[in-house]
Design a protein around this motif. Structure first.
Motif, PDB file in Angstrom:
ATOM      1  N   THR A  50       0.826  -1.207   0.000  1.00 53.97           N
ATOM      2  CA  THR A  50       0.000   0.000   0.000  1.00 53.97           C
ATOM      3  C   THR A  50       0.857   1.253   0.000  1.00 53.97           C
ATOM      4  O   THR A  50       0.556   2.251  -0.670  1.00 53.97           O
ATOM      5  CB  THR A  50      -0.932   0.010   1.226  1.00 53.97           C
ATOM      6  N   THR A  52       3.762   1.736  -1.298  1.00 59.67           N
ATOM      7  CA  THR A  52       4.443   1.990  -2.574  1.00 59.67           C
ATOM      8  C   THR A  52       3.486   2.382  -3.693  1.00 59.67           C
ATOM      9  O   THR A  52       3.920   2.585  -4.827  1.00 59.67           O
ATOM     10  CB  THR A  52       5.238   0.745  -3.002  1.00 59.67           C
ATOM     11  N   THR A  53       2.196   2.491  -3.412  1.00 55.48           N
ATOM     12  CA  THR A  53       1.236   2.816  -4.472  1.00 55.48           C
ATOM     13  C   THR A  53       1.032   4.314  -4.646  1.00 55.48           C
ATOM     14  O   THR A  53       0.375   4.719  -5.611  1.00 55.48           O
ATOM     15  CB  THR A  53      -0.129   2.172  -4.168  1.00 55.48           C
ATOM     16  N   ILE A  54       1.557   5.147  -3.743  1.00 55.48           N
ATOM     17  CA  ILE A  54       1.316   6.582  -3.829  1.00 55.48           C
ATOM     18  C   ILE A  54       2.053   7.158  -5.031  1.00 55.48           C
ATOM     19  O   ILE A  54       3.217   6.818  -5.314  1.00 55.48           O
ATOM     20  CB  ILE A  54       1.744   7.290  -2.528  1.00 55.48           C
ATOM     21  N   SER A  55       1.394   8.036  -5.778  1.00 53.92           N
ATOM     22  CA  SER A  55       1.971   8.585  -7.006  1.00 53.92           C
ATOM     23  C   SER A  55       2.663   9.912  -6.739  1.00 53.92           C
ATOM     24  O   SER A  55       2.465  10.556  -5.704  1.00 53.92           O
ATOM     25  CB  SER A  55       0.874   8.777  -8.058  1.00 53.92           C
ATOM     26  N   VAL A  56       3.480  10.332  -7.719  1.00 55.82           N
ATOM     27  CA  VAL A  56       4.229  11.576  -7.594  1.00 55.82           C
ATOM     28  C   VAL A  56       3.298  12.776  -7.515  1.00 55.82           C
ATOM     29  O   VAL A  56       3.560  13.750  -6.804  1.00 55.82           O
ATOM     30  CB  VAL A  56       5.202  11.729  -8.782  1.00 55.82           C
ATOM     31  N   GLY A  57       2.184  12.719  -8.222  1.00 57.50           N
ATOM     32  CA  GLY A  57       1.237  13.833  -8.206  1.00 57.50           C
ATOM     33  C   GLY A  57       0.701  14.119  -6.812  1.00 57.50           C
ATOM     34  O   GLY A  57       0.604  15.282  -6.391  1.00 57.50           O
ATOM     35  N   TYR A  58       0.365  13.058  -6.100  1.00 61.02           N
ATOM     36  CA  TYR A  58      -0.105  13.235  -4.727  1.00 61.02           C
ATOM     37  C   TYR A  58       1.001  13.811  -3.840  1.00 61.02           C
ATOM     38  O   TYR A  58       0.742  14.659  -2.966  1.00 61.02           O
ATOM     39  CB  TYR A  58      -0.571  11.892  -4.154  1.00 61.02           C
ATOM     40  N   ALA A 245      -4.911   9.288  -1.917  1.00 61.22           N
ATOM     41  CA  ALA A 245      -3.789   8.511  -2.450  1.00 61.22           C
ATOM     42  C   ALA A 245      -3.881   7.048  -2.064  1.00 61.22           C
ATOM     43  O   ALA A 245      -3.411   6.171  -2.802  1.00 61.22           O
ATOM     44  CB  ALA A 245      -2.473   9.101  -1.946  1.00 61.22           C
ATOM     45  N   TYR A 246      -4.493   6.764  -0.922  1.00 57.54           N
ATOM     46  CA  TYR A 246      -4.610   5.375  -0.449  1.00 57.54           C
ATOM     47  C   TYR A 246      -6.012   4.821  -0.621  1.00 57.54           C
ATOM     48  O   TYR A 246      -6.369   3.829   0.013  1.00 57.54           O
ATOM     49  CB  TYR A 246      -4.155   5.293   1.009  1.00 57.54           C
TER      50      TYR A 246
END
Length: 371
Positions: A50, A52-58, A245-246
């Motif tokens: 979970t 590692t799923t956050i994106s650069v945009g967030y 993000a999550y």
């Protein structure tokens, strides 16, 4: 053999027995978790996946909002200090750097010691300032956040079913005990106030300077309340960004639950940045909204990202405002003075308690016995 350096150059060896105890403790904890039906390995794997799923945009959105949050509150401080000490030629960049340093230090020091460091820094960089005056400015700066925080608690009381009854049910269950409690608190406050009145009068003369802005309502609303409202909204935005993000449903109600939990964590935590305590409250706040593992991952990610950015921002601003060497020396000196003040207050409190105990144990004088 591995070793750790301690202050003064001394080394402390990691003995094999200590390593064995640590290893056995981990085995016991893992075995107990397995026996209780908790798949600890799968839980950690789920958190990692979970996380590692956050994106650069967030991440960029959260960093931008964190910068707005810090800058807006720093402007409120700048306004308070300028009205308190109008002839001191206070520089905006220096105030911003000091406040950013406090935000960063509160993430890495226990018990919000970074705030005390900031007050000492303000007293150091402003020639005419006294610590009592800066402390009064802190009270002025906290007024809006206290009111908006209380409003958040009231919102939860009236919107979460049964929460008001759970929190204040003792008022109906034990009315006599409640009346005695409130009467005792009022009497205690009056006695303490009378005892400390001479000292309070002396400090009040210095403290009035720090609250000068309250005598200008329009300036207070425009230069303190407005930027702090922007800062508060930015804080809500940070929570919303990481919730999204999550994959956690974002609503005003969910955000307010997280805000209230974070507030309680900050009041009760003694660890740096409330680490661990914040995660526990976030899991409770998001119960029924998402899984415990996802709530923990959200909380850990938000704390790590905001901590890292706050530290980086503080370092850059301190170097820009004071220079690298002077900025580092200012923080180190202010931190030392803050710890001294904290230690002095704790020692004075212990001394007063010891004196009271000694007075109670003192034998009655012979003259009193004759009477």
């Amino acid at each position: 053999m591995a070793s750790q350096m301690q202050p003064g150059g001394a080394t402390r060896r990691l003995h094999p027995r200590r390593l064995l105890i640590i290893a056995l403790s981990m085995v016991v904890i893992g075995a107990a978790a397995t026996l209780l039906g908790w798949n600890i390995g799968g839980w950690f794997k789920q958190i990692f996946n979970t996380f590692t799923t956050i994106s650069v945009g967030y991440l960029l959105a959260a960093i931008a909002l964190a910068t707005v949050q810090t800058t807006a509150t720093a402007f409120a401080w700048y306004s308070i200090l300028r009205y308190a000490y109008p002839g001191s030629n206070i520089a905006w960049l220096e105030v911003l750097a000091c406040y950013a340093a406090a935000v960063a230090l509160n993430f890495v020091l226990p018990a919000n010691l970074g705030t005390l460091v900031m007050l000492v820094m303000f007293a150091a960089i402003i020639v005419a300032a006294t610590f009592a005056g800066v402390l009064a400015g802190y009270v002025v700066q906290k007024l809006f956040y206290t009111l908006i925080g209380s409003a958040g608690y009231l919102y939860l009381f009236f919107t979460v079913g049964g929460s008001f009854d759970i929190q204040l049910g003792f008022l109906d269950a034990k009315p006599l005990a409640t009346a005695i409690l409130f009467a005792g608190v009022v009497a205690l406050l009056l006695l303490v106030g009378r005892t400390l009145m001479p000292r309070i009068r002396k400090l009040w003369q210095q403290a009035k300077v720090g609250g000068q802005l309250l005598g200008h309502p329009r300036a207070y609303l425009g230069r303190v309340v407005l930027p702090e409202a922007i800062s508060w909204l930015a804080m809500l935005g940070i929570i919303a960004v990481f919730l999204s993000a999550y994959g956690i449903p974002v609503s005003f109600h969910t955000i307010m639950r997280v805000v209230a939990g974070n507030s309680l964590a900050n009041m009760t935590a003694v660890t740096p940045g409330g680490a661990g305590v914040v995660q526990g409250f976030n899991v409770l706040s998001l119960k029924g909204v998402t899984s415990a593992a996802n709530a923990t991952a959200y909380s850990v990610a938000q704390q790590l990202v905001i901590t890292a950015w706050s530290v980086l921002l503080a370092v850059v601003l301190l170097a820009r405002a004071f220079g690298w060497s002077d900025g580092k020396a200012l923080v180190r000196r202010s931190y030392g003075q803050a710890r001294e003040r904290s230690s002095e207050q704790s020692a004075a409190h212990r001394a007063r308690r010891a004196a009271k105990r000694a007075a109670r144990r003192r034998p009655v004088a012979s003259g009193d016995l004759k009477r």
